[in-house]
Design an enzyme around this catalytic site. Structure first.
Site, mmCIF file in Angstrom:
data_model
loop_
_atom_site.group_PDB
_atom_site.id
_atom_site.type_symbol
_atom_site.label_atom_id
_atom_site.label_comp_id
_atom_site.label_asym_id
_atom_site.label_seq_id
_atom_site.Cartn_x
_atom_site.Cartn_y
_atom_site.Cartn_z
ATOM 1 N N ASP B 103 7.012 -14.726 2.541
ATOM 2 C CA ASP B 103 6.610 -12.815 2.815
ATOM 3 C C ASP B 103 7.538 -12.725 1.067
ATOM 4 O O ASP B 103 8.662 -13.141 0.551
ATOM 5 C CB ASP B 103 8.841 -12.682 3.520
ATOM 6 C CG ASP B 103 8.764 -11.891 4.063
ATOM 7 O OD1 ASP B 103 7.909 -10.293 3.090
ATOM 8 O OD2 ASP B 103 9.142 -11.523 4.709
ATOM 9 N N ALA B 104 6.649 -11.705 0.840
ATOM 10 C CA ALA B 104 6.917 -11.605 -0.722
ATOM 11 C C ALA B 104 6.199 -10.031 -1.001
ATOM 12 O O ALA B 104 6.431 -10.034 -2.253
ATOM 13 C CB ALA B 104 5.261 -12.561 -1.745
ATOM 14 N N LYS B 105 5.980 -9.721 -0.315
ATOM 15 C CA LYS B 105 5.561 -8.196 0.217
ATOM 16 C C LYS B 105 5.028 -7.657 -1.571
ATOM 17 O O LYS B 105 5.038 -6.487 -2.007
ATOM 18 C CB LYS B 105 7.270 -7.074 0.476
ATOM 19 C CG LYS B 105 7.321 -7.662 1.332
ATOM 20 C CD LYS B 105 8.345 -6.388 2.076
ATOM 21 C CE LYS B 105 8.995 -7.024 3.522
ATOM 22 N NZ LYS B 105 9.334 -7.935 4.178
ATOM 23 N N ARG B 106 4.251 -8.320 -1.993
ATOM 24 C CA ARG B 106 3.292 -8.382 -2.877
ATOM 25 C C ARG B 106 2.515 -7.422 -3.081
ATOM 26 O O ARG B 106 2.181 -7.018 -1.921
ATOM 27 C CB ARG B 106 2.717 -9.254 -3.147
ATOM 28 C CG ARG B 106 3.812 -10.357 -3.526
ATOM 29 C CD ARG B 106 4.710 -10.965 -4.963
ATOM 30 N NE ARG B 106 5.580 -11.752 -5.519
ATOM 31 C CZ ARG B 106 7.080 -11.506 -5.266
ATOM 32 N NH1 ARG B 106 6.887 -11.198 -4.052
ATOM 33 N NH2 ARG B 106 6.909 -12.989 -5.738
#
Lengths: 305, 305
Positions: B103-106
């Site tokens: 879960d990095a939402k890059r």
């Protein structure tokens, strides 16, 4: 924080930052060879090459510029070793007196944004001690999650005297897909701009707020409107040079006083020696090519201000 | 990749992932003490505490669940040491047969998104060799920059058989600020949903696409519409439990066949022993409390399916 950056912009007469976004394909052969000889074709080897490359460029340009903007993705792709090179680069630039804009475009729900803010511009508590993890001076932030996703970054800015640049209108070709959609007759990026002004209102540092905005150089007619909507917001402007933005395109990003914007160039500076214009320097003298590219960029921008 | 995840969801009868988002305040005293005794009140000490905490939880729940979702921000705040704990956690979970959703939402402009995709779900080339930096199976992605910012992630998905979950409608209170704004009568999140379907169309892996969507549990009436708009898109659903979403709220995220969604719980599972409901386990047996919380969550969700 923004006041300190402005001071340095005025001292250097260079409203620019150099984007330290190293790709291995930008790094001259002799640097790659040196790094691989020591660490082999490994992540450590790649990270060492990046570090040597960055250091040479910083050594050649630090006296000309106020700031750098390392793009963390370029380091993250080499994992832990890459991020060590990021940290080393951030620290080295700060030692050289440069302000560092961490280009990480982070953003999440509240508690997670708080962790990102801690990571990049804050201090993390461990027992009775505090540590700074990445310790940049500014951070870029993505606003898609709204106020509660941005507020934790603003809070850390206030506590630590740091700065933000929040994505408003980005420089890439598809940026309009969502950002330009009309909501009651106004594009989404204007709504985001309104919020940036609101978030920044109690974060003023002189004439400008510590909460800035990312506004791409590639859409000058939009920059003009955003400049008026956000008179006290500093703009970080990507898209100059390699992405197609010209000095004329940049002009609307600035206020009458010649302030209000800091223009980034990455490839155009750090890979200057690979372009025809600076090919005469050759790979051995890539730092000098970057220095000349900085001088030319500053002249080009000051020409229109 | 999504097909493998679905197989495992069906085998475990548990459409959930456990959010490995450790805050130091969640970690029981005896674990903190052990880590600090070895490494002191340092970033290494914090990272060791996180790792010990995660390992104990994973050891207690891995046979019950198909997947975990570590939130990288929680590790990033401890810098390099924190990210080493992230990597160790990802590897350990994969060894235990769990699918890992990073879960990095890059999300960024094209070339930068390509570097993020390489970092998290791809392979990076160094000389003649290839390395995986963070090596998760799925990654969360922020769509604000539009198609050219998302495409590089989709490309790596295809090359490496990995999966994505793209933010469509997030679970946080302010998510509506931009995401719910009406564009020609339709909220922005529906436009994003249309694009997610488009991006995922040539990335099918069985009935579902490897390009999924993040749809918060906290807005069930919107989930219902999104479920219809995106029949072949898997939903990653945050917001259950601690954030306020109930099992009834989740139902619209699922298709008739009981598939189509994987529900995350972080705090509710990993800090279960701190809640009144599971206080009887005590800090010494926090892993068992997490196991019981997983069993209860699965029962609760299956009740409405």
């Amino acid at each position: 924080m923004i006041r300190q950056l402005i001071d340095k912009i005025q001292k250097t007469k260079a409203p620019i930052c150099v984007g330290l976004d190293p790709m291995l394909s930008y790094i001259p052969e002799h640097v790659m060879k040196k790094a691989f000889e020591e660490f082999g074709e490994t992540l450590e080897g790649a990270a060492e090459a990046i570090w040597l490359f960055n250091k040479e460029i910083v050594d050649h340009v630090y006296d000309l510029i106020p700031s750098v903007k390392p793009q963390i993705a370029m380091y993250e792709q080499f994992g832990i070793e890459g991020l060590k090179a990021y940290t080393k680069t951030v620290n080295y630039c700060q030692e050289k007196g440069l302000f560092v804009i961490g280009d990480a475009k982070r953003g999440d729900i509240g508690s997670t944004s708080a962790a990102y803010a801690t990571a990049h511009i804050g201090q993390v508590k461990v027992g009775n001690k505090s540590f700074s993890a990445f310790g940049t001076d500014f951070l870029t932030v993505n606003p898609y999650l709204g106020t509660d996703g941005v507020k934790p970054f603003v809070d850390v800015c206030k506590e630590e005297d740091k700065g933000l640049f929040i994505l408003v209108k980005t420089s890439n070709p598809s940026s309009g897909e969502f950002q330009d959609q009309l909501i009651n007759g106004r594009p989404l990026y204007e709504l985001v701009a309104d919020k940036v002004v609101e978030w920044g209102a109690d974060c003023m540092d002189g004439t400008y707020s510590n909460v800035g905005a990312v506004v791409g150089a590639t859409y000058p007619e939009m920059s003009r409107i955003l400049r008026k909507l956000m008179p006290n917001t500093y703009f970080l402007v990507p898209g100059y040079g390699a992405q197609g933005g010209t000095a004329e395109d940049l002009k609307p990003c600035f206020n009458e006083d010649g302030l209000g914007a800091i223009v980034n160039s990455s490839r155009g500076i750090i890979a200057a020696y690979k372009s025809e214009k600076y090919a005469r320097f050759g790979g051995e003298h890539f730092g000098e090519a970057s220095r000349q590219a900085v001088i030319d960029m500053v002249t080009d921008i000051n020409r229109v201000l």
